[in-house]
Design an enzyme around this catalytic site. Structure first.
Site, PDB file in Angstrom:
ATOM      1  N   SER A  41       0.864  -1.179   0.000  1.00 11.10           N
ATOM      2  CA  SER A  41       0.000   0.000   0.000  1.00 11.10           C
ATOM      3  C   SER A  41       0.903   1.232   0.000  1.00 11.10           C
ATOM      4  O   SER A  41       1.709   1.394  -0.907  1.00 11.10           O
ATOM      5  CB  SER A  41      -0.957  -0.041   1.195  1.00 11.10           C
ATOM      6  OG  SER A  41      -1.888   1.009   1.113  1.00 11.10           O
ATOM      7  N   HIS A  64      -2.488  -1.095  -3.590  1.00 10.76           N
ATOM      8  CA  HIS A  64      -3.672  -0.250  -3.394  1.00 10.76           C
ATOM      9  C   HIS A  64      -3.532   1.019  -4.234  1.00 10.76           C
ATOM     10  O   HIS A  64      -2.704   1.875  -3.937  1.00 10.76           O
ATOM     11  CB  HIS A  64      -3.819   0.133  -1.917  1.00 10.76           C
ATOM     12  CG  HIS A  64      -4.109  -1.032  -1.020  1.00 10.76           C
ATOM     13  ND1 HIS A  64      -3.893  -0.985   0.336  1.00 10.76           N
ATOM     14  CD2 HIS A  64      -4.590  -2.271  -1.285  1.00 10.76           C
ATOM     15  CE1 HIS A  64      -4.248  -2.141   0.874  1.00 10.76           C
ATOM     16  NE2 HIS A  64      -4.664  -2.939  -0.091  1.00 10.76           N
ATOM     17  N   ASP A  68      -4.435  -5.011   5.593  1.00 11.70           N
ATOM     18  CA  ASP A  68      -4.679  -5.865   4.431  1.00 11.70           C
ATOM     19  C   ASP A  68      -3.473  -6.770   4.195  1.00 11.70           C
ATOM     20  O   ASP A  68      -2.325  -6.337   4.272  1.00 11.70           O
ATOM     21  CB  ASP A  68      -4.956  -5.022   3.184  1.00 11.70           C
ATOM     22  CG  ASP A  68      -5.528  -5.843   2.039  1.00 11.70           C
ATOM     23  OD1 ASP A  68      -6.062  -6.938   2.298  1.00 11.70           O
ATOM     24  OD2 ASP A  68      -5.458  -5.368   0.890  1.00 11.70           O
TER      25      ASP A  68
END
Length: 205
Positions: free
Chosen positions: A28, A55, A148
């Site tokens: 991310s 992401h 995540d």
């Protein structure tokens, strides 16, 4: 279509599969540079297909793929529904949709549900790889905010696959690697470049 997150469940250790399996790399905040360092250490004859889940909004996916091509000797492509994973190819999960790896070696794209926080979801991609490839699945968690990938990496390791996590002190944002280590543990905790070197040795063709 709503993408239901699979509940955690224990894996029986499946028999080793033939073939090189698949490497799922998730990141991310700060991810593009870290991913570049991982794939930059992989040789042109790297034996395992790679899937990158970063992401990003959908509008940034192709620009990210173009950026990644500058780091690596491998071919980089944005995944489409039905694309086959192949050795020597890094597939980028499109922004804003979930990517699932099927046991037939093809990827399936699904629209996230309204409550899905992470788009694309690293957990979804890793859990599907664990289900499809068992011990031949490899998960890599790099820098990022949130959690995540923690459950997805646990699924991979519970299924007999290997887990690599970026050393938190080397992250721009360390919460994703820290949560992954807390939830799943890791076979290796290292800098992105070192993770790439370790993968290159493990998956040498």
């Amino acid at each position: 279509l709503h993408v239901a997150q699979a509940p955690p469940r224990p894996f029986a250790r499946p028999a080793k599969r033939d073939g090189a399996g698949v490497v799922i790399i998730g990141a991310s905040t700060g991810g593009p540079g870290a991913i570049g360092s991982v794939v930059g250490a992989l040789p042109a004859d790297f034996a395992a297909p790679c899937v990158v889940v970063q992401h990003l909004p959908a509008s940034f996916t192709h620009a990210f793929a173009a950026q990644l091509r500058r780091y690596t000797k491998l071919r980089v492509a944005v995944a489409e529904h039905g694309t086959r994973i192949e050795p020597g190819v890094i597939l980028i999960a499109p922004g804003a949709v979930h990517l699932i790896v099927r046991s037939d070696g093809r990827v399936h794209l699904q629209t996230p549900g309204p409550k899905d926080v992470y788009r694309p979801s690293i957990n979804t991609a890793m859990a599907s790889a664990a289900e499809a490839f068992g011990p031949a699945a490899v998960g890599v968690i790099l820098t990022g905010a949130g959690d995540d990938g923690a459950e997805g990496l646990k699924r991979i390791r519970d299924g007999g696959g290997d887990g690599y996590v970026q050393e938190p002190s080397s992250c721009i944002v360390a919460s994703m690697p820290e949560r992954a280590i807390d939830c799943a543990g890791a076979d290796h905790v290292a800098t992105p470049e070192r993770i790439g070197q370790l993968l290159a040795v493990k998956k040498k063709s």
